[in-house]
Design a protein around this motif. Structure first.
Motif: not given
Length: 521
Positions: A445-455
């Motif tokens: 919810l805090e990231t708008g459903g779009a968190p960053n990835s390390y990939c």
């Protein structure tokens, strides 16, 4: 003082079933023929089990959209028998298979303009499980309406995304956002998400373990290990990515407050270039893979997602690898991907990912077909051919239907999968509240459903260091610093983050050159 152990008493490992003594003597199979039980905390996924309840707090892909035709699709997910369908109005239904009236399976039901009708007595259920119609004799309509209001077919919310059907099978009031990592899974303009679904005849965790086991590529996918030259496309050398066969120096670092694991592996391409590939393993069952066909021929910084894959439990002894291949020139810089081999029971990047090999899959069937899945890994016409050149499927499935953790003897190269298992235990036991289903939901919810990835896939212009010791230090330094850079970049998103990461990686390359130098000519 106790006496020291003799050789036959050495070698104890502790698993869910307790200590197992391994007697290290020649021809000593008698002493190791007792098979302890599996680890129920991590492997069992049915309703009410610790892992099953944890997984039900997340969205999972359950099938490909192409599987929803003019007849219902029977599925088993997390040990539950389900029926999926798309009704006449285009809505996705995912209902408990057995009709709440008398138990007939809705897989034999008729799809309606709205909902599905049971074949046995004509009960009609909406996609949310509401009974829309209960057939009663003429004149008893009010009683029929009263009965319909008294029953509810078990149902789960389901949606379609890029050719996959996702479902949420947890408490309705705790539904999290459907995660769309970085908003678009880092798909570049001109690239696309191509869906696939590959059945695995074993427990979900050993499939997920394989994704965290970055070291196996140097053996399982090495052309030199194929028996008597019976090549079948199972090795990276065959697809021109020999650097993937180099034993990687792995650094495993928990990130996102223990919600995921960054697996940073350093491989020497040649004397002038260093390849650092960061796999991202996310609780409970998502793995994000960098470019699988990298040849390391030129510098490349912050290349992104190539495979997006969930390991979805069917039941305790079967699972699916289901997700997307990212296809197109943005990610596939060598142009070796083949969209015509990505789909139901097939994927293009290496042969040996599913029970059916390509000569049979495409000799007998078309890409759009849904061929019958072999019953197990030994009852296959191509069994002997698979013994010559085994792939991931053979290595994973042959660990037993449920791998026995108490019998494992890990090396330091196995640290990633053991670390991931620990993250799972901390999450389901509540030891790490941030990784609980509720903690994940709040984070999404805090990231708008779009968190960053390390990939990411990264090729640096970094010559070999002056000594072997310095080279080891260099590759470990770079592998760790990349994860540090990605962690620092988490405050940014999109192009701003990409520019930040690439700028810091350029600085990292310069620092490594200045620190470790190069071999004299």
């Amino acid at each position: 003082m106790s006496k020291p152990m003799d050789k036959a008493e050495q070698g104890r490992s502790t698993g869910a079933a307790g200590a197992v003594t391994k007697k290290l003597i020649p021809y000593g199979g008698y002493y190791t023929n007792k098979i302890p039980g599996h680890d129920p905390e991590l492997t069992e996924v049915g309703p009410g089990t610790p892992m099953g309840e944890y997984m039900r707090g997340f969205w999972h892909p359950v099938c490909m959209a192409m599987e929803l035709t003019d007849t219902p699709r029977f599925l088993k997910i997390l040990g539950e028998e389900l029926v999926a369908f798309k009704d006449g109005s285009g809505r996705i239904g995912l209902l408990h298979a057995h009709c709440v009236h008398r138990g007939a399976s809705l897989e034999y039901g008729a799809i309606q303009e709205r909902g599905i009708m049971c074949c046995y007595h004509g009960m009609v259920f909406d996609v949310d499980g509401t009974c829309l119609h209960a057939p009663f004799p003429k004149g008893e309509e009010k009683e029929a309406e009263k009965f319909a209001c008294s029953i509810q077919q078990g149902a789960y919310k389901a949606v379609e995304r890029n050719g996959l059907i996702f479902a949420y099978m947890g408490p309705p009031d705790k539904e999290p956002p459907l995660p769309e990592w970085e908003g678009n899974f880092t798909v570049a303009q001109g690239d696309e998400l191509v869906p696939f679904s590959n059945f695995q005849h074993c427990n979900w965790l050993q499939v997920q373990d394989n994704a965290a086991d970055n070291y196996h590529t140097m053996a399982l996918h090495a052309a030199k290990n194929v028996v008597d030259g019976h090549y079948q496309g199972t090795t990276f050398d065959e697809v021109g990515a020999a650097s993937m066969e180099v034993p990687p120096d792995m650094q495993f670092i928990p990130v996102h407050q223990g919600r995921s694991l960054a697996c940073s592996g350093a491989r020497r391409v040649d004397k002038d270039r260093l390849f650092i590939r960061v796999q991202h393993q996310i609780l409970p069952n998502l793995s994000l893979h960098a470019y699988t066909s990298e040849d390391g021929s030129r510098k490349k910084l912050f290349s992104r997602f190539h495979i997006i894959r969930w390991t979805v439990p069917v039941d305790d002894e079967n699972a699916k690898m289901i997700g997307w291949r990212v296809m197109g020139p943005g990610i596939d810089t060598r142009g070796v991907g083949d969209k015509g081999m990505v789909g139901y029971e097939t994927i293009d990047f290496l042969e040996g990912q599913v029970a059916m090999r390509r000569p049979e899959r495409f000799g007998k069937y078309k890409l759009e077909d849904m061929p019958p899945i072999p019953p197990n890994h030994r009852e296959r016409a191509n069994y002997k051919e698979c013994q010559y050149a085994p792939g991931d499927y053979e290595a994973i499935i042959s660990q037993r239907p449920i791998a026995i953790h108490a019998l494992e003897n890990p090396t330091k190269f196995d640290a990633g999968l053991y670390m991931f298992r620990k993250l799972l235990r901390d999450a389901i036991r509540g030891t790490n509240p941030a990784a609980s289903a509720d903690g994940f939901r709040q984070w999404l919810l805090e990231t708008g459903g779009a968190p960053n990835s390390y990939c990411s896939g990264n090729v640096f212009d970094l010559p070999e260091a002056q000594t072997v010791e310095a080279e080891v230090a260099q590759r470990r330094f770079v592998a760790k610093q990349i994860v540090a850079i990605l962690t620092e970049s988490d405050k940014h998103t999109g192009p701003v983050r990409a520019d930040f990461v690439r700028d810091r990686m350029e600085q990292l390359e310069k620092t490594a050159k200045d620190t470790y130098g190069s071999k004299p000519v």
